[in-house]
Scaffold this active site. Structure first.
Site, PDB file in Angstrom:
ATOM      1  N   ARG A  58       0.827  -1.218   0.000  1.00  0.00           N
ATOM      2  CA  ARG A  58       0.000   0.000   0.000  1.00  0.00           C
ATOM      3  C   ARG A  58       0.856   1.261   0.000  1.00  0.00           C
ATOM      4  O   ARG A  58       0.375   2.340  -0.365  1.00  0.00           O
ATOM      5  CB  ARG A  58      -0.999  -0.035   1.163  1.00  0.00           C
ATOM      6  CG  ARG A  58      -2.099  -1.085   0.925  1.00  0.00           C
ATOM      7  CD  ARG A  58      -3.147  -1.050   2.021  1.00  0.00           C
ATOM      8  NE  ARG A  58      -2.649  -1.541   3.284  1.00  0.00           N
ATOM      9  CZ  ARG A  58      -2.710  -2.815   3.692  1.00  0.00           C
ATOM     10  NH1 ARG A  58      -3.276  -3.723   2.939  1.00  0.00           N
ATOM     11  NH2 ARG A  58      -2.214  -3.174   4.854  1.00  0.00           N
ATOM     12  N   GLU A  95       2.786  -6.055  13.050  1.00  0.00           N
ATOM     13  CA  GLU A  95       1.729  -6.156  14.068  1.00  0.00           C
ATOM     14  C   GLU A  95       1.165  -7.579  14.020  1.00  0.00           C
ATOM     15  O   GLU A  95       0.794  -8.140  15.026  1.00  0.00           O
ATOM     16  CB  GLU A  95       0.636  -5.116  13.781  1.00  0.00           C
ATOM     17  CG  GLU A  95      -0.403  -5.004  14.876  1.00  0.00           C
ATOM     18  CD  GLU A  95      -1.576  -4.128  14.477  1.00  0.00           C
ATOM     19  OE1 GLU A  95      -1.574  -3.576  13.372  1.00  0.00           O
ATOM     20  OE2 GLU A  95      -2.504  -4.030  15.289  1.00  0.00           O
TER      21      GLU A  95
HETATM   22  P1  AMP Z   1       3.775  -1.774  11.326  1.00  0.00           P
HETATM   23  O1  AMP Z   1       5.027  -2.291  10.679  1.00  0.00           O
HETATM   24  O2  AMP Z   1       3.374  -2.551  12.526  1.00  0.00           O
HETATM   25  O3  AMP Z   1       3.854  -0.287  11.594  1.00  0.00           O
HETATM   26  O4  AMP Z   1       2.614  -2.034  10.293  1.00  0.00           O
HETATM   27  C1  AMP Z   1       2.432  -1.175   9.230  1.00  0.00           C
HETATM   28  C2  AMP Z   1       2.095  -1.921   7.968  1.00  0.00           C
HETATM   29  O5  AMP Z   1       1.180  -3.005   8.168  1.00  0.00           O
HETATM   30  C3  AMP Z   1       1.440  -0.949   7.021  1.00  0.00           C
HETATM   31  O6  AMP Z   1       2.110  -1.083   5.778  1.00  0.00           O
HETATM   32  C4  AMP Z   1       0.008  -1.383   6.938  1.00  0.00           C
HETATM   33  O7  AMP Z   1      -0.351  -1.539   5.587  1.00  0.00           O
HETATM   34  C5  AMP Z   1      -0.108  -2.711   7.650  1.00  0.00           C
HETATM   35  N1  AMP Z   1      -1.013  -2.668   8.812  1.00  0.00           N
HETATM   36  C6  AMP Z   1      -0.663  -2.907  10.095  1.00  0.00           C
HETATM   37  N2  AMP Z   1      -1.710  -2.825  10.920  1.00  0.00           N
HETATM   38  C7  AMP Z   1      -2.764  -2.497  10.157  1.00  0.00           C
HETATM   39  C8  AMP Z   1      -4.137  -2.237  10.430  1.00  0.00           C
HETATM   40  N3  AMP Z   1      -4.639  -2.299  11.675  1.00  0.00           N
HETATM   41  N4  AMP Z   1      -4.940  -1.905   9.395  1.00  0.00           N
HETATM   42  C9  AMP Z   1      -4.447  -1.837   8.132  1.00  0.00           C
HETATM   43  N5  AMP Z   1      -3.159  -2.084   7.817  1.00  0.00           N
HETATM   44  C10 AMP Z   1      -2.321  -2.402   8.802  1.00  0.00           C
END
Ligand code: AMP
Length: 170
Positions: A58, A95
């Site tokens: 994305r 996550e």
């Molecule tokens: P992080 O590395 O934990 O900051 O996760 C960010 C990435 O995971 C982003 O590229 C988002 O596209 C995806 N992502 C993580 N959590 C969510 C969520 N609750 N809703 C949508 N996309 C998420």
């Protein structure tokens, strides 16, 4: 315009316990998408960015139009095995799950100013990996820009030394 009206919360996707923020209504609306990209590009412009880096997948959708508005180059950071030439790689925790990100070794010149763009900041793992790749290449990360920040996950606290812009906080 309230960007929040264009985000749909999907409980328990892709696994139980995750509140997934679906940005497809926002990017599916011409006016909302244009306004969101314009605001993120204004942030990048204020920092003098000449390259936009976007993580798979994305980050491509949001980052590429930001780069066009800035007349900056766009650099994809991708999952393992997708880029055809020599890459640098970095492993990190999501996550939900684990991932490895890669960037072409010659994508960024030393000292080049980079804004990193993604749809959402959660734990910050994706950003940390992307920052490491840019800095390993000799780029200067001037800022981090997102459509959404999940504030409770504290991703922002991992990056006290970088300006951060998010259009929406949850
Ligand atoms: P992080 O590395 O934990 O900051 O996760 C960010 C990435 O995971 C982003 O590229 C988002 O596209 C995806 N992502 C993580 N959590 C969510 C969520 N609750 N809703 C949508 N996309 C998420």
């Amino acid at each position: 315009m309230n960007f929040e009206d264009y985000i749909i919360n999907v409980p328990d996707f892709p696994i139980p316990g995750i509140q997934f923020k679906d940005i497809t209504p926002l990017i599916g609306d011409g006016k909302a998408f244009h306004k969101a990209i314009g605001e993120l590009a204004a942030f990048g412009k204020s920092l003098g960015a000449t390259k936009v880096v976007g993580p798979d997948a994305r980050g491509f959708i949001i980052g590429a139009p930001v780069a066009v508005l800035l007349e900056a180059g766009f650099i994809p950071v991708r999952k393992t095995g997708k880029l055809p030439r020599e890459v640098m790689s970095y492993d990190y925790e999501l996550e939900y799950g684990k991932n490895t990100l890669c960037m072409h070794k010659d994508a960024i010149k030393k000292g080049e100013k980079v804004v990193i763009v993604d749809d959402l900041l959660a734990t910050g793992g994706t950003m940390e990996a992307t920052i490491k790749l840019v800095e390993q290449a000799g780029g200067v990360v001037v800022g981090l820009a997102f459509v959404i920040e999940l504030v409770d996950l504290g991703g922002r606290d991992r990056f006290p030394n970088y300006p951060i812009k998010a259009l929406l906080n949850y």
